[in-house]
Design an enzyme around this catalytic site. Structure first.
Site, mmCIF file in Angstrom:
data_model
loop_
_atom_site.group_PDB
_atom_site.id
_atom_site.type_symbol
_atom_site.label_atom_id
_atom_site.label_comp_id
_atom_site.label_asym_id
_atom_site.label_seq_id
_atom_site.Cartn_x
_atom_site.Cartn_y
_atom_site.Cartn_z
ATOM 1 N N HIS A 1 0.841 -1.211 0.000
ATOM 2 C CA HIS A 1 0.000 0.000 0.000
ATOM 3 C C HIS A 1 0.874 1.258 0.000
ATOM 4 O O HIS A 1 0.576 2.230 -0.680
ATOM 5 C CB HIS A 1 -0.876 0.047 1.257
ATOM 6 N N SER B 1 -2.493 -8.180 2.874
ATOM 7 C CA SER B 1 -2.956 -8.099 4.271
ATOM 8 C C SER B 1 -3.312 -9.493 4.791
ATOM 9 O O SER B 1 -3.223 -9.754 5.986
ATOM 10 C CB SER B 1 -4.179 -7.190 4.375
#
Ligand code: PAF
Length: 289
Positions: free
Chosen positions: A40, A189
């Site tokens: 990210h 994630s």
């Protein structure tokens, strides 16, 4: 360190975007579901090259999870996320409560076809409708000049490019390259669900992909290479949903006579954890086989 401003409503975020524009700044949106990692952060850094004002959205979108999936268990750590974003000098974070995105009586959905067909949709038929609906809402809420998404979710990126074009949403969509761990595993994630043994095994995915890319590019027949790749993953303990070579833009099966680049995409489960990955494949000089 001054942290980003936090917006919980579309109205507040729009006001901030208008104020940034009034100062002559271009605006970038980086949509995320939080639990931020280096993948990210690389998107945020890339966004900075295109905009003086960056908004990161953090919203775990319920409509892209099936009732049997990990919506409740999905990692959430907004304090850690905000610290990381402050370190990158992000100006704003949009963290709406679910009722801001899906208010009482919400009855609209964006329906997608083309690159949304097959691959992920075979096992997750709800997924791209949920993604398309929330990303459309985020784009219309923030009205950014650019929005950036990771190539790690390659089919998602193709679907977003398609519906943004089809719906004339005035935003430039950028893709950011996949960031990998030292052993090649694509950052995600969901990697934090993996126990130590599965985490070691998980690196078989980028190994199989990398070797298949080399062999196909060298002119070997794709079907043979992919069948061997599937067998290796299965022997390694994965349940493979797909390992497929597709046109890099449309995600249609590769046309043997075509000249387009291709993408090799995989989804496989290790225990309860489903991993996806992909790599680009240049057309062999001898053509696709
Ligand atoms: O890739 C993600 O994190 C999500 O699918 C997205 C694009 C933020 C939509 O919820």
């Amino acid at each position: 360190m001054i942290g980003p401003k936090i917006y919980e409503t579309v109205a507040d975020m729009r006001q901030a975007v208008d104020a940034a524009r009034a100062k002559g700044k271009r605006v970038a949106l980086v949509p995320t579901m939080g639990a931020l990692h280096e993948g990210h952060l690389s998107l945020v850094r890339a966004a900075r090259e295109h905009a003086g004002h960056i908004i990161v959205s953090i919203f775990v979108n319920p409509t892209q999870f099936a009732p049997t999936e990990d919506f409740d268990a999905y990692p959430r750590d907004s304090d850690a996320d905000l610290k990381l974003l402050a370190g990158l000098g992000v100006e704003g974070v949009f963290m709406p409560p679910a009722k801001e995105v899906y208010p009482q009586g919400f009855a609209t959905a964006v329906s997608v076809g083309g690159p949304a067909e097959g691959l992920e949709s075979t096992t997750r038929p709800h997924f791209f409708g949920g993604v398309a609906t929330v990303v459309t809402k985020l784009l219309l809420a923030a009205l950014p000049d650019v929005a950036i998404f990771g190539e790690k979710d390659y089919q998602q990126l193709c679907v977003i490019r398609r519906f943004v074009r089809d719906l004339h949403i005035p935003v430039t969509i950028l893709g950011g390259p996949t960031v990998r761990e030292e052993d090649g595993l694509a950052m995600s994630s969901r990697n934090r669900y993996l126990g130590a043994d599965d985490r070691r095994t998980a690196s078989l995915i980028p190994q199989v992909l990398g070797e298949a890319v080399e062999r196909i590019t060298a002119g070997e027949e794709a079907a043979t290479v992919l069948a061997q790749g599937m067998a290796r993953l299965t022997q390694g303990g994965f349940t493979v949903d797909y390992l497929e070579l597709r046109d890099a833009e449309t995600l249609a099966p590769v046309d043997p006579k075509g000249t387009n680049a291709a993408r090799l995409l995989v989804a496989a489960k290790l225990g309860q954890t489903r991993l996806i990955d992909n790599m680009s494949v240049a057309r062999p000089t001898t053509g696709w086989r």
